[in-house]
Design a protein around this motif. Structure first.
Motif, PDB file in Angstrom:
ATOM      1  N   PHE A  80       0.834  -1.210   0.000  1.00  0.00           N
ATOM      2  CA  PHE A  80       0.000   0.000   0.000  1.00  0.00           C
ATOM      3  C   PHE A  80       0.864   1.253   0.000  1.00  0.00           C
ATOM      4  O   PHE A  80       0.523   2.257  -0.642  1.00  0.00           O
ATOM      5  N   PRO A  84      -0.247   3.681  -3.159  1.00  0.00           N
ATOM      6  CA  PRO A  84      -1.439   4.088  -2.403  1.00  0.00           C
ATOM      7  C   PRO A  84      -2.617   4.450  -3.291  1.00  0.00           C
ATOM      8  O   PRO A  84      -3.762   4.146  -2.964  1.00  0.00           O
ATOM      9  N   ALA A  85      -2.363   5.107  -4.431  1.00  0.00           N
ATOM     10  CA  ALA A  85      -3.462   5.509  -5.308  1.00  0.00           C
ATOM     11  C   ALA A  85      -4.164   4.292  -5.901  1.00  0.00           C
ATOM     12  O   ALA A  85      -5.397   4.236  -5.952  1.00  0.00           O
ATOM     13  N   TYR A  87      -4.284   1.213  -4.696  1.00  0.00           N
ATOM     14  CA  TYR A  87      -5.012   0.459  -3.667  1.00  0.00           C
ATOM     15  C   TYR A  87      -6.295   1.193  -3.256  1.00  0.00           C
ATOM     16  O   TYR A  87      -7.354   0.568  -3.100  1.00  0.00           O
ATOM     17  N   THR A  88      -6.214   2.499  -3.085  1.00  0.00           N
ATOM     18  CA  THR A  88      -7.397   3.252  -2.665  1.00  0.00           C
ATOM     19  C   THR A  88      -8.477   3.226  -3.738  1.00  0.00           C
ATOM     20  O   THR A  88      -9.658   2.976  -3.453  1.00  0.00           O
ATOM     21  N   THR A  89      -8.087   3.462  -4.993  1.00  0.00           N
ATOM     22  CA  THR A  89      -9.066   3.458  -6.091  1.00  0.00           C
ATOM     23  C   THR A  89      -9.693   2.085  -6.256  1.00  0.00           C
ATOM     24  O   THR A  89     -10.913   1.957  -6.445  1.00  0.00           O
ATOM     25  N   PHE A  91     -10.034  -0.271  -4.000  1.00  0.00           N
ATOM     26  CA  PHE A  91     -10.940  -0.547  -2.881  1.00  0.00           C
ATOM     27  C   PHE A  91     -12.289   0.143  -3.080  1.00  0.00           C
ATOM     28  O   PHE A  91     -13.350  -0.468  -2.854  1.00  0.00           O
ATOM     29  N   LEU A  92     -12.278   1.405  -3.518  1.00  0.00           N
ATOM     30  CA  LEU A  92     -13.534   2.130  -3.715  1.00  0.00           C
ATOM     31  C   LEU A  92     -14.361   1.506  -4.838  1.00  0.00           C
ATOM     32  O   LEU A  92     -15.589   1.386  -4.725  1.00  0.00           O
ATOM     33  N   HIS A  95     -15.819  -1.693  -3.563  1.00  0.00           N
ATOM     34  CA  HIS A  95     -16.898  -1.409  -2.608  1.00  0.00           C
ATOM     35  C   HIS A  95     -18.203  -1.095  -3.336  1.00  0.00           C
ATOM     36  O   HIS A  95     -19.288  -1.548  -2.921  1.00  0.00           O
ATOM     37  N   ALA A 172     -11.758  -5.221   1.069  1.00  0.00           N
ATOM     38  CA  ALA A 172     -10.395  -5.174   1.605  1.00  0.00           C
ATOM     39  C   ALA A 172      -9.636  -6.463   1.312  1.00  0.00           C
ATOM     40  O   ALA A 172      -8.423  -6.438   1.050  1.00  0.00           O
ATOM     41  N   THR A 175      -8.808  -6.448  -2.616  1.00  0.00           N
ATOM     42  CA  THR A 175      -8.027  -5.328  -3.167  1.00  0.00           C
ATOM     43  C   THR A 175      -6.592  -5.699  -3.516  1.00  0.00           C
ATOM     44  O   THR A 175      -6.135  -5.404  -4.631  1.00  0.00           O
TER      45      THR A 175
END
Length: 203
Positions: A80, A84-85, A87-89, A91-92, A95, A172, A175
């Motif tokens: 991560f 980070p970008a 993983y965050t994208t 995950f969203l 979701h 999570a 991802t």
């Protein structure tokens, strides 16, 4: 009376002058004491500095492990940090997908089961009247006042919201796999293509 005043004024002047003399003497003593103390401290510091040898500070660094050598949640933590970008994208997006994909499954499951959700009939009729205004406005046929479609849709939405903890856990969990096997290769390919395009000479 005048002699008395003159005497008192003269006495006051004498007292003031003697006080000033004493104050000057005390200030001289304090200055000399402070100066000698500072000189003594500076001399001691210089002596200690000459006698003491400077020991170089040794720094110890622990070798950093690669992401592949780590295990468990530490591996995903380091991954991560690197991306980070992504993983965050990811995950969203996952979701939202865990909300969109189950919606038709739950809705048609309720419809196929024939289960009637216990809602008062007048509430169903009033809700269908409101929805029929919207449907007719946009060119759709109105629903029957006893049609349970809106009740089933509302129940499906509520069930999806109740499943949010499970959706977050699934997102999570999926991802890291999606990022490493799908997103990262696509990003690398696009980055390589952009670099090659920039290096291409302009005719």
């Amino acid at each position: 009376m005048e002699r008395k005043k003159k005497y008192e004024l003269h006495a006051t002047k004498q007292i003031a002058s003697s006080f000033l003399k004493d104050s000057k003497k005390e200030l001289r003593k304090m200055n000399s004491t402070i100066s000698s103390s500072l000189l003594r401290v500076a001399h001691n510091a210089a002596t200690v500095g000459r006698r003491s040898s400077v020991v170089p500070r040794r720094t110890f660094t622990t070798p950093s492990k690669s992401t592949s050598e780590l295990k468990g949640w530490r591996r995903y933590k380091e991954a991560f940090k690197d991306k980070p970008a992504s993983y965050t994208t990811t995950f969203l997006v996952l979701h939202e997908l865990t909300a969109i994909v189950p919606f038709p499954i739950i809705y048609y499951g309720i419809k196929a089961s024939g289960y009637t959700i216990p809602v008062p009939q007048d509430v169903v009729a009033e809700g269908n009247r409101f929805i029929n205004k919207v449907r007719v406005r946009y060119g759709y046929d109105p629903l029957d006042l006893n049609n349970p479609t809106m009740v089933n849709l509302t129940a499906t939405y509520a069930i999806v919201k109740l499943l949010m903890p499970a959706r977050i856990a699934a997102s999570a969990f999926l991802t890291p796999t999606v990022v490493e096997r799908l997103v990262a290769p696509i990003v690398r390919t696009m980055t390589t293509a952009v670099k090659a395009f920039r290096k291409k000479p302009v005719p």
